[in-house]
Design an enzyme around this catalytic site. Structure first.
Site, PDB file in Angstrom:
ATOM      1  N   HIS A 136      15.924  52.033  12.032  1.00 11.26           N
ATOM      2  CA  HIS A 136      16.154  50.677  12.543  1.00 11.26           C
ATOM      3  C   HIS A 136      18.040  50.760  11.878  1.00 11.26           C
ATOM      4  O   HIS A 136      18.379  49.723  12.779  1.00 11.26           O
ATOM      5  CB  HIS A 136      15.126  49.448  12.127  1.00 11.26           C
ATOM      6  CG  HIS A 136      14.520  49.695  13.505  1.00 11.26           C
ATOM      7  ND1 HIS A 136      14.256  48.460  14.076  1.00 11.26           N
ATOM      8  CD2 HIS A 136      12.970  49.909  12.900  1.00 11.26           C
ATOM      9  CE1 HIS A 136      13.635  48.713  14.689  1.00 11.26           C
ATOM     10  NE2 HIS A 136      12.652  49.366  13.870  1.00 11.26           N
ATOM     11  N   ASP A 190      12.539  40.163  11.930  1.00  6.79           N
ATOM     12  CA  ASP A 190      11.991  42.207  12.886  1.00  6.79           C
ATOM     13  C   ASP A 190      11.362  42.271  11.632  1.00  6.79           C
ATOM     14  O   ASP A 190      12.203  42.722  10.316  1.00  6.79           O
ATOM     15  CB  ASP A 190      13.366  42.921  13.038  1.00  6.79           C
ATOM     16  CG  ASP A 190      12.124  43.842  14.157  1.00  6.79           C
ATOM     17  OD1 ASP A 190      11.175  43.312  14.218  1.00  6.79           O
ATOM     18  OD2 ASP A 190      13.266  44.372  14.661  1.00  6.79           O
ATOM     19  N   SER A 192       7.319  48.748  22.306  1.00 13.64           N
ATOM     20  CA  SER A 192       7.618  48.986  23.380  1.00 13.64           C
ATOM     21  C   SER A 192       9.444  48.412  23.970  1.00 13.64           C
ATOM     22  O   SER A 192       9.757  48.092  25.152  1.00 13.64           O
ATOM     23  CB  SER A 192       6.896  47.283  23.292  1.00 13.64           C
ATOM     24  OG  SER A 192       7.602  46.433  23.005  1.00 13.64           O
TER      25      SER A 192
END
Length: 173
Positions: A49, A83, A12
């Site tokens: 990431h 995260d 998202s």
């Protein structure tokens, strides 16, 4: 101290948004990664990431003891970016190597957030907007995730929901 919960579905834009918040704050960033590479696809996600993060961010990889990491690393001079909480929840609920008391982990985590002197940005997947899952394990995960998000939303100053890369502020400025 400011705490913000950033929610969104898979892909998202929630992590990118949270990272932009951390950068904009102008403080030293400590990135707390909760993911574990259980398969090749997850290892690729973790690597992506890693490549996306600024090189000067201090990274702490901790799949379970999130309260301790927050207590150890939060200062007035930094911003912790966690995260992701749903991966942490998965690690706590379904870890087969250790007997983990999820409810105690959650209580300790919420207390650590309350006592932390620095800014904290929390990233999590919103998984409760679909149908009720058929499997018992899946239902428990969705339930526990929802209860965690509700507890956090009450406690933090800001809550932002990200859809298609667009942040929608649900609580706070």
């Amino acid at each position: 101290m400011t705490t913000e919960l950033v929610l969104g579905g898979a892909r998202s834009g929630k992590s990118s948004y949270a990272e932009s918040l951390a950068l904009a704050g102008g403080k030293e960033v400590v990135y707390i990664a909760t993911a574990t590479a259980g398969d090749d696809e997850m290892a690729e996600r973790i690597e992506r990431h890693r490549q996306d993060r600024p090189n000067n961010w201090h990274v702490v990889e901790e799949p379970i003891a999130l309260a301790k990491v927050i207590a150890d690393y939060s200062t007035k001079e930094n911003c912790l970016l966690v995260d992701c909480l749903t991966l942490w929840l998965t690690n706590c609920l379904f870890n087969q190597d250790y007997a983990i008391d999820w409810q105690q982990q959650k209580v300790d985590f919420l207390a650590a957030l309350e006592q932390a002197p620095g800014d904290i940005i929390l990233v999590s997947n919103e998984v409760g907007q679909g149908i009720v899952p058929m499997g018992k394990m899946s239902r428990r995960f969705v339930d526990e995730s929802g209860w965690l998000h509700q507890a956090l939303a009450k406690q933090v100053e800001r809550v932002t929901f990200v859809t298609a890369g667009i942040p929608q502020h649900l609580k706070g400025a």
